[in-house]
Design an enzyme around this catalytic site. Sequence first.
Site, mmCIF file in Angstrom:
data_model
loop_
_atom_site.group_PDB
_atom_site.id
_atom_site.type_symbol
_atom_site.label_atom_id
_atom_site.label_comp_id
_atom_site.label_asym_id
_atom_site.label_seq_id
_atom_site.Cartn_x
_atom_site.Cartn_y
_atom_site.Cartn_z
ATOM 1 C CG ASP A 31 -2.112 0.905 1.099
ATOM 2 O OD1 ASP A 31 -1.923 2.131 0.895
ATOM 3 O OD2 ASP A 31 -3.238 0.405 1.201
ATOM 4 C CG ASP A 51 2.334 4.426 -6.286
ATOM 5 O OD1 ASP A 51 1.736 3.903 -7.246
ATOM 6 O OD2 ASP A 51 2.028 5.526 -5.799
ATOM 7 C CG PHE A 72 -8.787 -4.880 -1.732
ATOM 8 C CD1 PHE A 72 -10.159 -5.078 -1.708
ATOM 9 C CD2 PHE A 72 -7.971 -5.929 -1.350
ATOM 10 C CE1 PHE A 72 -10.696 -6.294 -1.312
ATOM 11 C CE2 PHE A 72 -8.494 -7.141 -0.946
ATOM 12 C CZ PHE A 72 -9.856 -7.327 -0.936
ATOM 13 C CB ALA A 73 -4.193 -0.573 -4.493
ATOM 14 C CE1 TYR A 140 -13.670 3.111 -8.170
ATOM 15 C CE2 TYR A 140 -16.071 3.195 -8.205
ATOM 16 C CZ TYR A 140 -14.893 2.638 -7.746
ATOM 17 O OH TYR A 140 -14.948 1.594 -6.869
ATOM 18 C CE LYS A 144 -12.153 -0.210 -8.517
ATOM 19 N NZ LYS A 144 -11.460 -1.118 -7.595
ATOM 20 C CG HIS A 186 -19.146 5.720 1.121
ATOM 21 N ND1 HIS A 186 -18.108 4.890 1.472
ATOM 22 C CD2 HIS A 186 -19.051 5.894 -0.228
ATOM 23 C CE1 HIS A 186 -17.406 4.574 0.389
ATOM 24 N NE2 HIS A 186 -17.964 5.173 -0.651
ATOM 25 N NE ARG A 217 -27.898 5.224 -5.205
ATOM 26 C CZ ARG A 217 -28.915 5.691 -5.924
ATOM 27 N NH1 ARG A 217 -30.041 4.990 -5.993
ATOM 28 N NH2 ARG A 217 -28.827 6.827 -6.563
#
Length: 324
Positions: A31, A51, A72-73, A140, A144, A186, A217
């Site tokens: 991370d 990185d 997950f990064a 975003y 993905k 969130h 949601r």
Amino acid sequence: MRLFVTGGAGYIGSVVAAKLLQAGHDVTVFDNLSTGHRELVPKAARFIQGDLLDRAAVQAAVGAGFDAVLHFAAKSLVGESAQKPSLYFGENVGGAVNLVDAMREAQVPSIVFSSTAAVYGEPEVVPIPEDAPPRPVNAYGASKLAIDQLLSFSGAAHGLKAVSLRYFNVGGAFGYQGERHTIETHVIPRILTAAQQDESFDVYGTDYPTPDGTAVRDYVHVADLADAHLLALLDMAERGTIGQHRIYNLGNGEGFSVRQVLEVARQVTQKAIPANERPRRAGDPVRLVASSEKVRRELGWNPERSDLASIISDAWSFMTKGRA
């Protein structure tokens, strides 16, 4: 198994790392701490600050030898991605390319990828099935989706086994690991922050065609979400077909409205949390809920804490006491 977890100092990644350790696996977290927190990395895990855009560092880390990667990064702010699309493609896709290349060179056979239901954009069918056409409406989600496609092509090219898990809103906490975002977008942590500070909460849109007029949601408890990652990992190890890329949605299948979330938060916190009714925000869909029938059927995923009361109670305990 020896496992390499990118983004393991973040909210979801750190919980998955903790669950992996509990299951007896050997875990290394990688991370850059740009949004993660060093103290969230489980003490029993090895930690490498690095990185994914540093190709040499990734090759050196992955080259130590692993059985699988859990990735997950990522940059993950939808609003920011609209303003800085090149940043999101550069970091998310560029980092994934370096990671997959390093895996190929080190002969790491499998990866579980933290994807998102944002790849679907405005869905035609709700709950959203895995075969819904991907039509992301922001950089975003598009970044993905590009990584999902990278994994599919990598499987065909050199036999990489991959599982992508797509989900919407994650909530709750697991022990001392919970949401700690510098920029919080969130709904649940924003409501709980309003409760903690005795402030009101803005509800955007009260005239949607839903039972109570507010948008609906999907919410999943972070511990249940972590369990799905472990099931995907074990399934690949036991029966995963070389070169196969499987995609699963993770959702509660029902969805909760903003008013429902707010009301449960009032009950949990014992705070009034006044609501300010605001106009709809442009581009906000009426209902976004991911179907989880496939992952339940094929992987045996059975979420146990993804009711609103559990999610919000654990998040509130983390916010007020430092742990769930």
